[in-house]
Design an enzyme around this catalytic site. Sequence first.
Site, PDB file in Angstrom:
ATOM      1  CB  CYS A  63      -0.978  -0.010   1.003  1.00  0.00           C
ATOM      2  SG  CYS A  63      -1.942  -1.715   1.385  1.00  0.00           S
ATOM      3  CG  HIS A  78      -2.956   3.323   1.819  1.00  0.00           C
ATOM      4  ND1 HIS A  78      -3.716   2.759   0.422  1.00  0.00           N
ATOM      5  CD2 HIS A  78      -3.424   2.129   2.495  1.00  0.00           C
ATOM      6  CE1 HIS A  78      -4.109   1.587   0.480  1.00  0.00           C
ATOM      7  NE2 HIS A  78      -4.204   1.296   1.865  1.00  0.00           N
ATOM      8  CG  ASN A 123      -6.885  -1.093   0.584  1.00  0.00           C
ATOM      9  OD1 ASN A 123      -6.122  -0.742  -0.187  1.00  0.00           O
ATOM     10  ND2 ASN A 123      -6.496  -1.381   1.837  1.00  0.00           N
TER      11      ASN A 123
END
Length: 315
Positions: free
Chosen positions: A113, A241, A271
Site C-alpha cells: 500500500c 493511502h 482499498n
Amino acid sequence: MTGSRVVALGHHQPAKVLTNDDLAAMVDTSDEWIRSRVGIETRHVAGPDEPVDELAAQAAAKALASAGLMPEDIDLVLVATSTAIDRSPNMAARVAARLGMRSPAVMDINVVCAGFTHALATADHTVRAGAATRALVIGADKMTEISDWTDRSTCVLVGDGAGAAVVEATDPGQEPGIGPVLWGSVPEMGHAVRIEGTPPRFAQEGQSVYRWATTQLPPIARKVCERAGVAPEELAAVVLHQANLRIIEPVAQKIGAVNAVIARDVVQSGNTSAASIPMALSKLVQRGEIVTGDPVLLFGFGGNLSYAGQVIRCP
C-alpha cells in the site's frame, strides 16, 4: 543535481462496480456494517481479461496525454504493485511494451500500500542524480484477484485500479516540485498485513493496523511537512493511502491540515493498495479541487507496516 516535479496525472478503473448490497448477497455482511466500519460504498472490479498491466497502461496513457508527451519521451518506468502473479516480464516491462516505448529502464516496486510513494521517491532520486530525464510512475493493483471472498473482514475492503504520474527534471533555478521523502517500516510487525500462499491471498490484522496507523503515523506525517518546509496548515490537500475512512479521517485530523482537502476516494473505490494515492490525487486534480502549485501531502502506509511520504506541488 537538479530537482524533479510531477507534470501530469492519470487514472483508470474497471467498468464493473460492486456495491455493498452486491457483497451482502455473497457473504455475511450488510451495507450498514461496511459503511460503519470502513466507510466504503462501492468498489471497481477487474475481469479476467483485465490484467494489472492493462490497468496500469490505461492510467499511464492518460498521464502521457495530459503531459502532451509520447511514449518514447519516457526513459524510466516504475510500477508499484503487489499483485503481479508472474515474475517476468515484470509489470513495468509489460506496460512499456503495451505503450510502444523504445528502451526505458523498467522496474517493479513492491511495498504494497505504500508502493506509489516509494516509487515516486525513487523516480525523484533517479532524476535528481541524472540517471533519468523523464519517468512514468504507476501504482496499479488488482486486489480482488487475491481476495478470499468468504472472509467478510477483508473482501469488503478491496477494489482494483491504477494511477500514474509523469515526473521530469525541473529547470535550473526552479524550485523542486517533489519534496524530500521520509520512509521506513516496522519489520517485526510484517505479519499484520500479508499476501501469502499459493494462490496468494490477502489477510490482515485489522485492529493492529488501525492502532498503528492512528497513533504512530500522524507525527511521521508532520515530519514529512517539516522536511518540505511546509506547515500542515499550509497544505492544500492531504492524500493518504485509501485504506479505511475510519483511519483516514483521524490521521488527517491529527496531522493538523486544517485548511486541506482530504481525499476520500476510498468511499467509491475501496482499498486499491498501491493505486489508491495516485488515483485519489488524479481525481482531485480532475475535479479542480486543487490547482497548479498547491502543496499536497502524499502519505502511503500499510503492507510490511511500511510508510513513505512527501509533499509535492500539484501539476
